[in-house]
Design a protein around this motif. Structure first.
Motif, PDB file in Angstrom:
ATOM      1  N   ILE A   1       0.831  -1.204   0.000  1.00 26.29           N
ATOM      2  CA  ILE A   1       0.000   0.000   0.000  1.00 26.29           C
ATOM      3  C   ILE A   1       0.867   1.256   0.000  1.00 26.29           C
ATOM      4  O   ILE A   1       0.658   2.180  -0.797  1.00 26.29           O
ATOM      5  CB  ILE A   1      -0.968  -0.012   1.199  1.00 26.29           C
ATOM      6  N   ILE A   2       1.857   1.301   0.875  1.00 19.55           N
ATOM      7  CA  ILE A   2       2.726   2.469   0.958  1.00 19.55           C
ATOM      8  C   ILE A   2       3.541   2.636  -0.321  1.00 19.55           C
ATOM      9  O   ILE A   2       3.685   3.750  -0.835  1.00 19.55           O
ATOM     10  CB  ILE A   2       3.644   2.367   2.199  1.00 19.55           C
ATOM     11  N   GLY A   3       4.067   1.545  -0.852  1.00 17.18           N
ATOM     12  CA  GLY A   3       4.847   1.617  -2.079  1.00 17.18           C
ATOM     13  C   GLY A   3       4.048   2.126  -3.257  1.00 17.18           C
ATOM     14  O   GLY A   3       4.520   2.965  -4.029  1.00 17.18           O
TER      15      GLY A   3
ATOM     16  N   LEU B   1       4.658   5.614  -5.194  1.00 22.90           N
ATOM     17  CA  LEU B   1       4.838   5.549  -6.637  1.00 22.90           C
ATOM     18  C   LEU B   1       3.832   6.448  -7.348  1.00 22.90           C
ATOM     19  O   LEU B   1       4.197   7.216  -8.248  1.00 22.90           O
ATOM     20  CB  LEU B   1       4.688   4.114  -7.128  1.00 22.90           C
ATOM     21  N   GLY B   2       2.585   6.393  -6.947  1.00 27.99           N
ATOM     22  CA  GLY B   2       1.557   7.238  -7.560  1.00 27.99           C
ATOM     23  C   GLY B   2       1.813   8.717  -7.349  1.00 27.99           C
ATOM     24  O   GLY B   2       1.650   9.529  -8.268  1.00 27.99           O
ATOM     25  N   ALA B   3       2.224   9.084  -6.137  1.00 29.03           N
ATOM     26  CA  ALA B   3       2.523  10.489  -5.869  1.00 29.03           C
ATOM     27  C   ALA B   3       3.717  10.965  -6.691  1.00 29.03           C
ATOM     28  O   ALA B   3       3.716  12.077  -7.225  1.00 29.03           O
ATOM     29  CB  ALA B   3       2.796  10.688  -4.376  1.00 29.03           C
ATOM     30  N   GLY B   4       4.736  10.134  -6.796  1.00 28.77           N
ATOM     31  CA  GLY B   4       5.903  10.499  -7.596  1.00 28.77           C
ATOM     32  C   GLY B   4       5.559  10.684  -9.055  1.00 28.77           C
ATOM     33  O   GLY B   4       6.015  11.641  -9.697  1.00 28.77           O
ATOM     34  N   ILE B   5       4.739   9.801  -9.594  1.00 31.76           N
ATOM     35  CA  ILE B   5       4.337   9.917 -10.998  1.00 31.76           C
ATOM     36  C   ILE B   5       3.452  11.143 -11.209  1.00 31.76           C
ATOM     37  O   ILE B   5       3.587  11.866 -12.203  1.00 31.76           O
ATOM     38  CB  ILE B   5       3.628   8.630 -11.469  1.00 31.76           C
ATOM     39  N   TYR B   6       2.560  11.417 -10.267  1.00 36.76           N
ATOM     40  CA  TYR B   6       1.685  12.586 -10.386  1.00 36.76           C
ATOM     41  C   TYR B   6       2.501  13.875 -10.419  1.00 36.76           C
ATOM     42  O   TYR B   6       2.313  14.725 -11.289  1.00 36.76           O
ATOM     43  CB  TYR B   6       0.694  12.618  -9.223  1.00 36.76           C
TER      44      TYR B   6
ATOM     45  N   TYR C   1      11.524  13.572  -8.413  1.00 41.90           N
ATOM     46  CA  TYR C   1      10.291  12.788  -8.458  1.00 41.90           C
ATOM     47  C   TYR C   1      10.484  11.465  -9.181  1.00 41.90           C
ATOM     48  O   TYR C   1       9.802  10.488  -8.875  1.00 41.90           O
ATOM     49  CB  TYR C   1       9.167  13.597  -9.085  1.00 41.90           C
ATOM     50  N   GLY C   2      11.405  11.414 -10.118  1.00 41.20           N
ATOM     51  CA  GLY C   2      11.743  10.140 -10.747  1.00 41.20           C
ATOM     52  C   GLY C   2      12.363   9.178  -9.760  1.00 41.20           C
ATOM     53  O   GLY C   2      12.051   7.983  -9.741  1.00 41.20           O
ATOM     54  N   THR C   3      13.237   9.701  -8.913  1.00 40.79           N
ATOM     55  CA  THR C   3      13.864   8.878  -7.872  1.00 40.79           C
ATOM     56  C   THR C   3      12.830   8.405  -6.863  1.00 40.79           C
ATOM     57  O   THR C   3      12.838   7.239  -6.448  1.00 40.79           O
ATOM     58  CB  THR C   3      14.967   9.680  -7.164  1.00 40.79           C
ATOM     59  N   ILE C   4      11.923   9.288  -6.477  1.00 37.43           N
ATOM     60  CA  ILE C   4      10.872   8.915  -5.534  1.00 37.43           C
ATOM     61  C   ILE C   4       9.986   7.825  -6.121  1.00 37.43           C
ATOM     62  O   ILE C   4       9.602   6.878  -5.430  1.00 37.43           O
ATOM     63  CB  ILE C   4      10.052  10.157  -5.123  1.00 37.43           C
ATOM     64  N   SER C   5       9.684   7.943  -7.411  1.00 36.94           N
ATOM     65  CA  SER C   5       8.869   6.921  -8.068  1.00 36.94           C
ATOM     66  C   SER C   5       9.576   5.576  -8.079  1.00 36.94           C
ATOM     67  O   SER C   5       8.953   4.531  -7.849  1.00 36.94           O
ATOM     68  CB  SER C   5       8.547   7.346  -9.500  1.00 36.94           C
ATOM     69  N   CYS C   6      10.874   5.587  -8.340  1.00 29.68           N
ATOM     70  CA  CYS C   6      11.645   4.335  -8.336  1.00 29.68           C
ATOM     71  C   CYS C   6      11.685   3.707  -6.952  1.00 29.68           C
ATOM     72  O   CYS C   6      11.578   2.482  -6.818  1.00 29.68           O
ATOM     73  CB  CYS C   6      13.060   4.587  -8.848  1.00 29.68           C
ATOM     74  N   VAL C   7      11.826   4.524  -5.935  1.00 29.21           N
ATOM     75  CA  VAL C   7      11.842   4.006  -4.561  1.00 29.21           C
ATOM     76  C   VAL C   7      10.482   3.399  -4.213  1.00 29.21           C
ATOM     77  O   VAL C   7      10.406   2.317  -3.616  1.00 29.21           O
ATOM     78  CB  VAL C   7      12.233   5.118  -3.562  1.00 29.21           C
TER      79      VAL C   7
END
Length: 57
Positions: A9-11, A15-20, A34-40
């Protein structure tokens, strides 16, 4: 088992927030962040799925 579900759920939320925010911001520096956050977020979700599958066996 609970750790795996919460991790998924957290991942997915990270991921959704980073992509948004990656889609809404147009600056070069923010795209790297934000790309790094999405990858994490994706990594956390995948690792949590692996943990959940291994716990079910």
């Amino acid at each position: 088992m609970v750790v795996g579900i919460l991790g998924i759920i957290i991942g997915v939320l990270v991921l959704g927030a980073g992509i948004y925010y990656l889609a809404t911001d147009k600056e070069n520096d923010s795209k790297k962040i934000y790309g790094t956050i999405s990858c994490v977020g994706a990594a956390v979700a995948v690792i949590s799925v692996i943990i959940l599958i291994s716990a079910l066996k």
